[in-house]
Design a protein around this motif. Structure first.
Motif, PDB file in Angstrom:
ATOM      1  N   UNK A   1      61.837  17.117  12.324  1.00 35.24           N
ATOM      2  CA  UNK A   1      62.632  17.109  13.551  1.00 35.24           C
ATOM      3  C   UNK A   1      64.053  17.588  13.302  1.00 35.24           C
ATOM      4  N   UNK A   2      64.461  17.620  12.038  1.00 36.20           N
ATOM      5  CA  UNK A   2      65.833  17.992  11.697  1.00 36.20           C
ATOM      6  C   UNK A   2      65.952  19.499  11.489  1.00 36.20           C
ATOM      7  N   UNK A   3      67.088  20.049  11.883  1.00 34.11           N
ATOM      8  CA  UNK A   3      67.442  21.411  11.542  1.00 34.11           C
ATOM      9  C   UNK A   3      67.913  21.404  10.085  1.00 34.11           C
ATOM     10  N   UNK A   4      67.191  22.071   9.190  1.00 33.64           N
ATOM     11  CA  UNK A   4      67.493  21.980   7.758  1.00 33.64           C
ATOM     12  C   UNK A   4      68.449  23.068   7.271  1.00 33.64           C
ATOM     13  N   UNK A   5      68.990  23.878   8.176  1.00 30.69           N
ATOM     14  CA  UNK A   5      69.904  24.951   7.803  1.00 30.69           C
ATOM     15  C   UNK A   5      71.302  24.691   8.371  1.00 30.69           C
ATOM     16  N   UNK A   6      72.326  24.905   7.547  1.00 32.48           N
ATOM     17  CA  UNK A   6      73.721  24.843   8.014  1.00 32.48           C
ATOM     18  C   UNK A   6      74.089  26.179   8.658  1.00 32.48           C
ATOM     19  N   UNK A   7      74.131  26.199   9.987  1.00 31.85           N
ATOM     20  CA  UNK A   7      74.532  27.404  10.705  1.00 31.85           C
ATOM     21  C   UNK A   7      76.036  27.376  10.975  1.00 31.85           C
ATOM     22  N   UNK A   8      76.645  28.530  11.204  1.00 35.18           N
ATOM     23  CA  UNK A   8      78.085  28.549  11.510  1.00 35.18           C
ATOM     24  C   UNK A   8      78.406  27.769  12.777  1.00 35.18           C
ATOM     25  N   UNK A   9      79.633  27.296  12.887  1.00 31.01           N
ATOM     26  CA  UNK A   9      80.087  26.571  14.070  1.00 31.01           C
ATOM     27  C   UNK A   9      79.893  27.441  15.314  1.00 31.01           C
ATOM     28  N   UNK A  10      79.315  26.829  16.337  1.00 32.97           N
ATOM     29  CA  UNK A  10      79.099  27.550  17.580  1.00 32.97           C
ATOM     30  C   UNK A  10      77.714  28.131  17.727  1.00 32.97           C
ATOM     31  N   UNK A  11      76.945  28.166  16.644  1.00 31.39           N
ATOM     32  CA  UNK A  11      75.562  28.655  16.723  1.00 31.39           C
ATOM     33  C   UNK A  11      74.672  27.455  17.019  1.00 31.39           C
ATOM     34  N   UNK A  12      74.348  27.266  18.297  1.00 36.15           N
ATOM     35  CA  UNK A  12      73.606  26.085  18.722  1.00 36.15           C
ATOM     36  C   UNK A  12      72.156  26.373  19.070  1.00 36.15           C
ATOM     37  N   UNK A  13      71.765  27.646  19.092  1.00 30.43           N
ATOM     38  CA  UNK A  13      70.417  27.981  19.542  1.00 30.43           C
ATOM     39  C   UNK A  13      69.545  28.523  18.415  1.00 30.43           C
ATOM     40  N   UNK A  14      69.884  28.148  17.168  1.00 29.16           N
ATOM     41  CA  UNK A  14      69.066  28.534  16.018  1.00 29.16           C
ATOM     42  C   UNK A  14      68.723  27.298  15.201  1.00 29.16           C
ATOM     43  N   UNK A  15      67.544  27.282  14.643  1.00 29.20           N
ATOM     44  CA  UNK A  15      67.161  26.177  13.768  1.00 29.20           C
ATOM     45  C   UNK A  15      66.015  26.583  12.856  1.00 29.20           C
ATOM     46  N   UNK A  16      65.864  25.857  11.764  1.00 29.64           N
ATOM     47  CA  UNK A  16      64.698  25.932  10.890  1.00 29.64           C
ATOM     48  C   UNK A  16      64.209  24.507  10.669  1.00 29.64           C
ATOM     49  N   UNK A  17      62.890  24.282  10.857  1.00 27.14           N
ATOM     50  CA  UNK A  17      62.297  22.964  10.670  1.00 27.14           C
ATOM     51  C   UNK A  17      61.053  23.077   9.791  1.00 27.14           C
ATOM     52  N   UNK A  18      60.795  22.016   9.028  1.00 30.36           N
ATOM     53  CA  UNK A  18      59.621  21.963   8.165  1.00 30.36           C
ATOM     54  C   UNK A  18      58.385  21.504   8.919  1.00 30.36           C
ATOM     55  N   UNK A  19      57.220  21.994   8.504  1.00 28.61           N
ATOM     56  CA  UNK A  19      55.947  21.431   8.960  1.00 28.61           C
ATOM     57  C   UNK A  19      54.949  21.515   7.811  1.00 28.61           C
ATOM     58  N   UNK A  20      53.990  20.575   7.809  1.00 29.72           N
ATOM     59  CA  UNK A  20      53.045  20.486   6.697  1.00 29.72           C
ATOM     60  C   UNK A  20      51.716  19.932   7.195  1.00 29.72           C
ATOM     61  N   UNK A  21      50.635  20.558   6.718  1.00 28.88           N
ATOM     62  CA  UNK A  21      49.285  20.045   6.969  1.00 28.88           C
ATOM     63  C   UNK A  21      48.603  19.887   5.620  1.00 28.88           C
ATOM     64  N   UNK A  22      48.061  18.688   5.341  1.00 30.36           N
ATOM     65  CA  UNK A  22      47.534  18.481   4.003  1.00 30.36           C
ATOM     66  C   UNK A  22      46.360  17.529   3.930  1.00 30.36           C
ATOM     67  N   UNK A  23      45.723  17.529   2.768  1.00 29.60           N
ATOM     68  CA  UNK A  23      44.628  16.620   2.434  1.00 29.60           C
ATOM     69  C   UNK A  23      45.054  15.794   1.236  1.00 29.60           C
ATOM     70  N   UNK A  24      45.024  14.469   1.376  1.00 30.89           N
ATOM     71  CA  UNK A  24      45.427  13.558   0.313  1.00 30.89           C
ATOM     72  C   UNK A  24      44.221  12.844  -0.267  1.00 30.89           C
ATOM     73  N   UNK A  25      44.248  12.666  -1.579  1.00 29.78           N
ATOM     74  CA  UNK A  25      43.277  11.835  -2.279  1.00 29.78           C
ATOM     75  C   UNK A  25      44.054  10.762  -3.017  1.00 29.78           C
ATOM     76  N   UNK A  26      43.705   9.502  -2.794  1.00 35.54           N
ATOM     77  CA  UNK A  26      44.436   8.409  -3.409  1.00 35.54           C
ATOM     78  C   UNK A  26      43.522   7.413  -4.076  1.00 35.54           C
ATOM     79  N   UNK A  27      44.138   6.548  -4.872  1.00 35.45           N
ATOM     80  CA  UNK A  27      43.386   5.482  -5.524  1.00 35.45           C
ATOM     81  C   UNK A  27      44.228   4.215  -5.535  1.00 35.45           C
ATOM     82  N   UNK A  28      43.627   3.106  -5.130  1.00 40.20           N
ATOM     83  CA  UNK A  28      44.309   1.819  -5.106  1.00 40.20           C
ATOM     84  C   UNK A  28      44.397   1.291  -6.536  1.00 40.20           C
ATOM     85  N   UNK A  29      45.618   1.166  -7.044  1.00 39.76           N
ATOM     86  CA  UNK A  29      45.814   0.762  -8.432  1.00 39.76           C
ATOM     87  C   UNK A  29      45.630  -0.740  -8.630  1.00 39.76           C
ATOM     88  N   UNK A  30      45.965  -1.525  -7.625  1.00 43.77           N
ATOM     89  CA  UNK A  30      45.698  -2.959  -7.715  1.00 43.77           C
ATOM     90  C   UNK A  30      45.322  -3.457  -6.328  1.00 43.77           C
TER      91      UNK A  30
END
Length: 194
Positions: A161-190
């Motif tokens: 949801x965060x804009x991860x780029x520092x744009x110059x002052x006054x540039x309000x209509x640009x942004x870069x955001x992260x997205x990720x789709x993944x498959x996790x495999x886990x194991x319960x250690x205790x």
């Protein structure tokens, strides 16, 4: 005492995630469509802390992994790789309180950027205009299966949801955001209650 008692009845899960990450970007108000997904990996640890009704749990954790994207720049493919330490907190609903069962999760995360680079060298972090910001945050959703032998499988989607780029002052209509789709495999250690 309450905190100690709660963690005493929790489980710890070590997991790894393989997925595709991509930037969503607007430049001067126009959506930038040329970003392609890049293969990424994460390693992490989460606690399964049950509520009184053990079908419901909270999953706080810590992970380290990459986000990134690939795009064409001056006729060459450029791959941006961002390394994050992240703290996700998800709420989980299991269909059955004990044993093998499907589950669903949702929550959010906070990420701290530790590295930023392309195949050509390092990128700027919090160093003026057009440098990457240290902080990222967003939402997670997921669904998976909890095996009675301690193995978990989970499909996850995260949207920054965060804009991860520092744009110059006054540039309000640009942004870069992260997205990720993944498959996790886990194991319960205790194992305790769940």
């Amino acid at each position: 005492m309450l905190t100690v008692s709660t963690f005493a009845f929790s489980q710890g899960e070590l997991f790894g995630t393989i997925g595709m990450t991509k930037f969503s970007e607007k430049d001067n108000g126009q959506k930038f469509e040329d970003h392609k997904g890049t293969l990424s990996g994460k390693l992490g640890f989460t606690f399964w802390i049950p509520f009184e009704d053990a079908r419901f749990s909270i999953n706080p954790g810590i992970t380290y992994g990459n986000m990134g994207t690939k795009f064409k720049d001056s006729n060459d493919d450029t791959t941006v790789t961002l390394g994050y330490v992240s703290v996700p907190v998800d709420f989980v609903y299991k269909i059955k309180p004990i044993g093998s069962t499907f589950f669903f999760s949702g929550g959010g995360y906070y990420g701290y950027l530790t590295s930023a680079e392309t195949q050509y060298g390092e990128l700027k972090i919090n160093d003026g205009d057009y440098s990457y910001k240290r902080s990222d945050y967003g939402v997670n959703v997921g669904a998976g299966y909890f095996f009675g032998n301690g193995i978990t499988l989970r499909l996850t989607y995260s949207q920054g949801l965060a804009n991860i780029m520092n744009y110059p002052t006054g540039v309000d209509d640009s942004h870069i955001k992260n997205s990720n789709f993944g498959l996790s495999v886990g194991y319960i250690l205790f194992k305790k209650r769940i």
